[in-house]
Each structure stands twice: as structure tokens, then as C-alpha cells.
Motif scaffolding. Structure first.
Motif, mmCIF file in Angstrom:
data_model
loop_
_atom_site.group_PDB
_atom_site.id
_atom_site.type_symbol
_atom_site.label_atom_id
_atom_site.label_comp_id
_atom_site.label_asym_id
_atom_site.label_seq_id
_atom_site.Cartn_x
_atom_site.Cartn_y
_atom_site.Cartn_z
ATOM 1 N N LYS A 71 0.809 -1.216 0.000
ATOM 2 C CA LYS A 71 0.000 0.000 0.000
ATOM 3 C C LYS A 71 0.844 1.269 0.000
ATOM 4 O O LYS A 71 0.405 2.311 -0.509
ATOM 5 C CB LYS A 71 -0.938 0.010 1.210
ATOM 6 C CG LYS A 71 -1.911 -1.161 1.262
ATOM 7 C CD LYS A 71 -2.772 -1.243 0.006
ATOM 8 C CE LYS A 71 -3.789 -2.382 0.101
ATOM 9 N NZ LYS A 71 -4.576 -2.534 -1.143
ATOM 10 N N TRP A 72 2.057 1.192 0.540
ATOM 11 C CA TRP A 72 2.888 2.403 0.605
ATOM 12 C C TRP A 72 3.693 2.626 -0.676
ATOM 13 O O TRP A 72 4.284 3.695 -0.866
ATOM 14 C CB TRP A 72 3.820 2.355 1.815
ATOM 15 C CG TRP A 72 4.723 1.153 1.863
ATOM 16 C CD1 TRP A 72 4.481 -0.029 2.492
ATOM 17 C CD2 TRP A 72 6.005 1.024 1.256
ATOM 18 N NE1 TRP A 72 5.528 -0.901 2.318
ATOM 19 C CE2 TRP A 72 6.480 -0.273 1.565
ATOM 20 C CE3 TRP A 72 6.816 1.865 0.498
ATOM 21 C CZ2 TRP A 72 7.728 -0.734 1.139
ATOM 22 C CZ3 TRP A 72 8.056 1.404 0.058
ATOM 23 C CH2 TRP A 72 8.500 0.116 0.382
ATOM 24 N N ALA A 73 3.735 1.628 -1.557
ATOM 25 C CA ALA A 73 4.479 1.758 -2.813
ATOM 26 C C ALA A 73 3.560 2.297 -3.902
ATOM 27 O O ALA A 73 2.425 1.835 -4.055
ATOM 28 C CB ALA A 73 5.059 0.415 -3.224
ATOM 29 N N ARG A 74 4.059 3.240 -4.674
ATOM 30 C CA ARG A 74 3.219 3.805 -5.725
ATOM 31 C C ARG A 74 3.871 3.759 -7.103
ATOM 32 O O ARG A 74 3.195 3.877 -8.113
ATOM 33 C CB ARG A 74 2.845 5.249 -5.381
ATOM 34 C CG ARG A 74 4.023 6.178 -5.198
ATOM 35 C CD ARG A 74 3.591 7.571 -4.777
ATOM 36 N NE ARG A 74 4.727 8.462 -4.595
ATOM 37 C CZ ARG A 74 5.314 9.126 -5.579
ATOM 38 N NH1 ARG A 74 4.870 8.993 -6.816
ATOM 39 N NH2 ARG A 74 6.336 9.922 -5.334
ATOM 40 N N ARG A 75 5.192 3.577 -7.177
ATOM 41 C CA ARG A 75 5.878 3.529 -8.469
ATOM 42 C C ARG A 75 7.322 3.086 -8.246
ATOM 43 O O ARG A 75 7.775 2.926 -7.111
ATOM 44 C CB ARG A 75 5.880 4.897 -9.141
ATOM 45 C CG ARG A 75 6.701 5.938 -8.404
ATOM 46 C CD ARG A 75 6.863 7.212 -9.207
ATOM 47 N NE ARG A 75 7.995 7.984 -8.703
ATOM 48 C CZ ARG A 75 8.765 8.748 -9.440
ATOM 49 N NH1 ARG A 75 8.548 8.858 -10.738
ATOM 50 N NH2 ARG A 75 9.772 9.421 -8.911
ATOM 51 N N PRO A 126 8.242 0.570 4.912
ATOM 52 C CA PRO A 126 9.599 0.268 4.456
ATOM 53 C C PRO A 126 10.487 -0.225 5.603
ATOM 54 O O PRO A 126 10.320 0.183 6.754
ATOM 55 C CB PRO A 126 10.108 1.614 3.921
ATOM 56 C CG PRO A 126 8.889 2.411 3.655
ATOM 57 C CD PRO A 126 7.881 1.980 4.689
ATOM 58 N N LEU A 127 11.417 -1.090 5.269
ATOM 59 C CA LEU A 127 12.439 -1.533 6.223
ATOM 60 C C LEU A 127 13.487 -0.443 6.418
ATOM 61 O O LEU A 127 13.938 -0.181 7.536
ATOM 62 C CB LEU A 127 13.101 -2.810 5.701
ATOM 63 C CG LEU A 127 14.319 -3.338 6.457
ATOM 64 C CD1 LEU A 127 13.893 -3.911 7.804
ATOM 65 C CD2 LEU A 127 15.039 -4.408 5.633
ATOM 66 N N ILE A 128 13.881 0.181 5.325
ATOM 67 C CA ILE A 128 14.830 1.300 5.355
ATOM 68 C C ILE A 128 14.204 2.433 4.556
ATOM 69 O O ILE A 128 13.947 2.276 3.356
ATOM 70 C CB ILE A 128 16.191 0.907 4.756
ATOM 71 C CG1 ILE A 128 16.785 -0.288 5.519
ATOM 72 C CG2 ILE A 128 17.155 2.092 4.777
ATOM 73 C CD1 ILE A 128 18.040 -0.860 4.880
ATOM 74 N N ASP A 129 13.950 3.565 5.204
ATOM 75 C CA ASP A 129 13.210 4.643 4.546
ATOM 76 C C ASP A 129 13.926 5.989 4.582
ATOM 77 O O ASP A 129 13.333 7.016 4.291
ATOM 78 C CB ASP A 129 11.821 4.791 5.165
ATOM 79 C CG ASP A 129 11.870 5.186 6.641
ATOM 80 O OD1 ASP A 129 12.983 5.219 7.216
ATOM 81 O OD2 ASP A 129 10.807 5.459 7.219
#
Length: 308
Positions: A71-75, A126-129
Motif C-alpha cells: 500500500k505504501w508503494a506507488r511507483r 519500508p524496512l529502510i526509509d
């Protein structure tokens, strides 16, 4: 039995379509490739996978993961890395191509019970953001050391970090000096890190040059620990003006039963100018008697059929 002239080969590109940044793996009796779907960032919203029993015939597994599950990924879902652990498969990926700590995205984790998925979001975030040591959180690779410790090695923007993963992959474990991320950037590093072990030595590989240009290439170093120091040995994969340009962002897999090594990478076919027109290819990888990697010769032939 085939004669030498009759042995089937994979051909190059090894899979049809525009795919880049391939992560190669071996699970049980199959070879696997997990690449970036190479298109405009707004269309890079899913991953396909490919499997083969012999390196020649490949089966496509469509949309093993997409933004509907993250859900947090958009592209800009890029460069997956995969690890099998405790009968599960963990797919690490980058998303959103963040340019600063003020944007949301970075490196995520998905999980499935089969290598072909379907994968679902493991963390819900994310694990690393964030940017640490100047490294853009992209191009992750997960490496299991001989003591069982898993490390994540990653980074764009000419910086590379290594960090210890929690045993359940839910976060990062501090090093003994309390730092979370150690920089291990070698000279010439741009992106696309990869690590493997051979004869108790750590081989660290990375991509150099610009990913849209003909000078994209792969170099490497050898060290006694996964932290280096990594002194650049030289390039082992680069363009061949008679075959393709921009050969880079690779991975390596080892058929341990037959002691055969392969490099899976992407390149730009001659005449292609569009940045994302990249094709995934494979060649055999060879070493000299001192353990140095021999330069890879690009081919249209690929590699012979070999079962695991």
C-alpha cells in the motif's frame, strides 16, 4: 546424447521483454530470475518472475508482487532480492525512488510460501526509509554469512551500506559500536551491489557508470570479511560494441553440484536508445587459478542447458 553442436543453449536475451536488474537464485531443482520490469517509473508497479529447470526453457510467473499488495508503494519498484528462510521466501525491493528524507518510500520486504508467490507485504512499511551515509535506499542485496547472520547490502548515489538484519527480517540490529549502517563503498561504486563467497573469500561486486549510458559496467573486489576493506580489482562486465551496450546491474548464481557459476545481467541491444529498453541475459562466469574473475564475454548464445 547431444553432440557438442546439438547442445541447446539459452540464447540471449534469456527472457522476452524489457527486464533489468535481475536477481538470480536456485531453489530446489529450479533456477529463478527476479528482475525489474523495465518501463517508465509510473509503470514499474509490479514484478514478474521466471523459472527454469535447465536454463533454456523459462516459465513466466506474472505479477508475483504489485502495488496492490504494497500500500505504501506507488511507483518505481526496483531490483528485487530474494532469500529462502524457514520455508518462506522473502522478497526485498525498493519503491518510490525517494530523493530525500522528506519523501516516503525506500526498501521494503514481502513474503510468500512459494518462490512464485503471491507475495504480500511483510512489514506494512519500508524496512529502510531514510538516507544513511549518503546512500539512496535502493538496490538491496541480502547476504547470508557463514555464521548464519543475514546482512542487507544496498545503496545508490555512489554510496553502499551494510547492516545486520534481525533474525526475523523485521528490522536492523546495531553493530557492537551501536551504529546501524556501515559504509563499505569501494572506488568506482555507483549502485547494484552483490556479494558471494568462494574458497572462503568474499567477492563484492557493483555497477559503475550511468545506467542509461553505454559505459554501464560491473567491477569487483575481494576481501576476507563482508565489511572489506574492498580494493577494486577491475571491471569484469562491460559493453561489446558488436553485441550490446550498457551491460550491468547483475547477480551471480552457483550450481554447487556441478560447480558452475553464472552471471545474470541486463544490457541494451544495439540501436536501442530509450533508457528503459534493457534486456536480461546470462553468461557463464569463470575464475583463474588465483581466484580472480575472468572478464565476461557477451554473447547471443548464452549458456548450455544444465539441470541442477
Amino acid at each position: 546424447m547431444y553432440s557438442i553442436a546439438q547442445i541447446p543453449t539459452s540464447g540471449n536475451p534469456i527472457i522476452k521483454g524489457w527486464y533489468a536488474d535481475p536477481e538470480a537464485a536456485i531453489f530446489k531443482d529450479r533456477y529463478w530470475i527476479y528482475p525489474t520490469y523495465s518501463d517508465k517509473y509510473e509503470k514499474q508497479v509490479f514484478f514478474d518472475a521466471f523459472s527454469s529447470k535447465n536454463l533454456v526453457q523459462w516459465k513466466t510467473h506474472h505479477k508475483i508482487l504489485d502495488t496492490a499488495a504494497i500500500k505504501w508503494a506507488r511507483r518505481a519498484m526496483w531490483a528485487p532480492a530474494i532469500v529462502q528462510k524457514d520455508k518462506q521466501y522473502f522478497l526485498f525491493f525498493a519503491a518510490n525512488d525517494i530523493q530525500s528524507n522528506n519523501e516516503y518510500g525506500g526498501i521494503g520486504v514481502a513474503v510468500a510460501n512459494k518462490p512464485e508467490g503471491p507475495f504480500k507485504d511483510y512489514l506494512g512499511k519500508p524496512l529502510i526509509d531514510k538516507f544513511y551515509n549518503g546512500a539512496q535506499p535502493i538496490d538491496q542485496f541480502v547476504f547470508k554469512d557463514t555464521n548464519g547472520q543475514y546482512y542487507i547490502i544496498y545503496g545508490g548515489w555512489q554510496h553502499c551500506n551494510i547492516a545486520k538484519l534481525k533474525n526475523d527480517f523485521t528490522g536492523i540490529v546495531p553493530f557492537s559500536d551501536s551504529t546501524l549502517f556501515k559504509e563499505i563503498t569501494p572506488k568506482g561504486y555507483v549502485e547494484g551491489p552483490f556479494m558471494f563467497m568462494r574458497n572462503n573469500k568474499y567477492y563484492f561486486m557493483w555497477s559503475e557508470g550511468g545506467w542509461t549510458g553505454p559505459d554501464y559496467s560491473v567491477a569487483y573486489a575481494i576481501a576476507d570479511t563482508p565489511f572489506g576493506p574492498f580494493e577494486r580489482v577491475g571491471k569484469i562486465l562491460q559493453q561489446d560494441s558488436a553485441i550490446a551496450t550498457g551491460a550491468g546491474h547483475h547477480s551471480v548464481m552457483h550450481n554447487a553440484k556441478k560447480d558452475l557459476w553464472y552471471i545474470v545481467y541486463h544490457r541494451r541491444p544495439l540501436g536501442e536508445k530509450a533508457a528503459n529498453n534493457r534486456a536480461t541475459c546470462i553468461e557463464q562466469l569463470f575464475f583463474d587459478d588465483k581466484g580472480f574473475i575472468l572478464p565476461v564475454k557477451l554473447s547471443f548464445t548464452g549458456v548450455p542447458a544444465v539441470k541442477i
